[in-house]
Structures are given as C-alpha cells and as structure tokens.
Design an enzyme around this catalytic site. Structure first.
Site, PDB file in Angstrom:
ATOM      1  CG  HIS A 296      14.306  92.723  33.170  1.00  0.00           C
ATOM      2  ND1 HIS A 296      13.584  91.582  33.430  1.00  0.00           N
ATOM      3  CD2 HIS A 296      14.416  93.362  34.348  1.00  0.00           C
ATOM      4  CE1 HIS A 296      13.266  91.541  34.707  1.00  0.00           C
ATOM      5  NE2 HIS A 296      13.762  92.615  35.286  1.00  0.00           N
TER       6      HIS A 296
ATOM      7  CG  ASP B 229      13.011  88.895  31.588  1.00  0.00           C
ATOM      8  OD1 ASP B 229      14.155  89.316  31.341  1.00  0.00           O
ATOM      9  OD2 ASP B 229      12.312  89.300  32.537  1.00  0.00           O
TER      10      ASP B 229
ATOM     11  CB  SER C 174      14.483  91.780  38.295  1.00  0.00           C
ATOM     12  OG  SER C 174      13.215  92.318  38.083  1.00  0.00           O
TER      13      SER C 174
END
Length: 257
Positions: A64, A109, A203
C-alpha cells in the site's frame, strides 16, 4: 476504525478499502545511529513510508506504499543533517504478491523492489537478514521509523525512533480485525497495555525479531497505541519462497494488486 497506516486519503481511495495512515513509532526513543543500517525512508507521491534493505539490490516494503514517484533513501538518520554516506535510489522494478482469492487484503500487503542501482555497504548502510524461522508468541521484537511520535497528533521527528513490542496471540488480532483468517499470512504484535505502537509515517517498515526481518508494518488501530489493539504485520516468513524466487529471476507468478 481500522486504517492501513498511510498519510494520505488519496492512497486510501486508490486501494479502495479503509486503511490507516503510515505508522509512526509511539512510546519509543531515538534509535542509535548504528542500529538501523538496513532502514529505508520511502517517499511516494507525497506519502512517507519505511522499508528494509535485504541485499544490495533489493528491498521490502508494504504494497500500500506503492506510488508513481518513489524515492528511496538509504543510510539516513537525521533528515535535516544527512549522513555523508546517504544514498538515494528509485525502483527499477516492483513486484507484488500473486493475486489469489484465497488471501485477504492483509496477506498481500508486501512489495519487493529491485533498485535501479545497487547500494554500497557503508558505515550506515547494510542489509537485514531474511527470517530463518517464524517468531513465537511473546518474542520481543523491535519497531522503528520516522513516523509520528504522538498517537493523536502528526508530530514527525527528524530522526528515527525505536521501541520494543511483543508477538501477540493471533486470536487477539482476529477479535479486532473482522475477516482476518486463522491461518493469515500476518503477525499480530504490540503491547496489550498500550503505549507503544507503530503509527503514521512508518508503513512498510520492519518488525525485527532476533536480528531478522519478520514483519512489515501494515495495519493498526486508530488512534495508535491503544490498549488491547495490537497491529498487523505482513509475515515475511510466509512469503520467503516467493521473495527468493523473484530475486532468482522467476517473475512469472506475479500480478499487480
């Protein structure tokens, strides 16, 4: 509300499901300048993420965190006063976990990036080992990155922060994240009492256990560091065969998310 930890609503719309802004490290302290030689600062379409160098030509981050314009910075500690051996690269090629209806959005992910040029090992740059085995419950692991250091405000430090958290029983995460499978390709990690967590800006960064990359920062609670709300990390060990196959040149089994 569960959100993948990214900084922009644009990416949330792009991925078409609720996600949390790119994580920070809440409850941590400044990392030692020599303990994160593998850590990558990722800028992509105005979003800040993290990543991990796994050899001189390849790195891992979260899927992402993908974007059209990605800048990858290695050997960085202070963003305002860069180390002399800092190196900047862009992706030569990006690989995503193969599409499969048998996996949830969390299982996929992960993004493997081949750099446009290999980086040179130096005082502040060196790869992190891939896992030899998965971590067990209660293993103490390390999180790090330049993400916000407040669970409620976007306060981004000049230097990366580090904190220790624990591998948590996966049932705790399944209770909080609807649809998470029992045999999910994720790790559940955090501090059940709260106070330490990844959050906006981290992230794609590493979850490090016993000197190996075991997880990739993916999903967490909002606000960060709440009691009994551990975060989800993509489980690197369960993707090892795919990672090694891509690096070896077998790219036939991949497709974009």
């Amino acid at each position: 509300m569960v959100l993948i930890r990214v900084l922009a609503n644009l990416l949330i719309l792009q991925l078409s499901y609720a996600q949390k802004s790119s994580e920070l490290v809440v409850g941590g302290d400044e990392c030692n300048i020599n303990e994160h030689r593998f850590l990558v600062l990722v800028y992509t379409d105005g979003i800040q993420c993290g990543g991990t160098l796994i050899n001189k030509e390849w790195m891992l981050t979260a899927a992402h965190c993908d974007g059209k314009k990605m800048k990858l910075q290695f050997g960085l500690h202070s963003k305002n006063v860069p180390n002399k051996d800092k190196q900047t690269r862009v992706p030569k090629k990006k690989y995503f976990f193969p599409c499969s209806k048998n996996f949830t959005k969390w299982d996929k992910d992960i993004m493997l990036i081949r750099l446009n040029h290999p980086v040179n090992n130096s005082t502040h740059i060196a790869p992190l080992s891939l896992p030899s085995k998965p971590p067990s419950q209660d293993t103490v692991c390390n999180i790090m990155g330049w993400g916000t250091i407040s669970p409620t405000k976007e306060i981004y430090p000049d230097v990366p922060h580090c904190a220790n958290i624990n591998i948590v029983d996966h049932a705790v995460c399944r209770a909080f994240y609807p649809g998470l499978l029992e045999k999910s390709k994720t790790l559940c990690a955090g501090i059940l009492e709260g106070g330490k967590d990844t959050c906006q800006g981290v992230s794609g960064g590493p979850l490090i256990c016993n000197g190996q990359i075991q997880g990739i920062v993916s999903v967490g609670g909002d606000p960060c560091a709440e009691p009994r709300v551990p975060a989800l990390y993509t489980k690197v060990f369960d993707h090892l065969d795919w990672i090694k196959s891509i690096i070896a040149g077998n790219t036939a089994a991949t497709c974009p998310l």
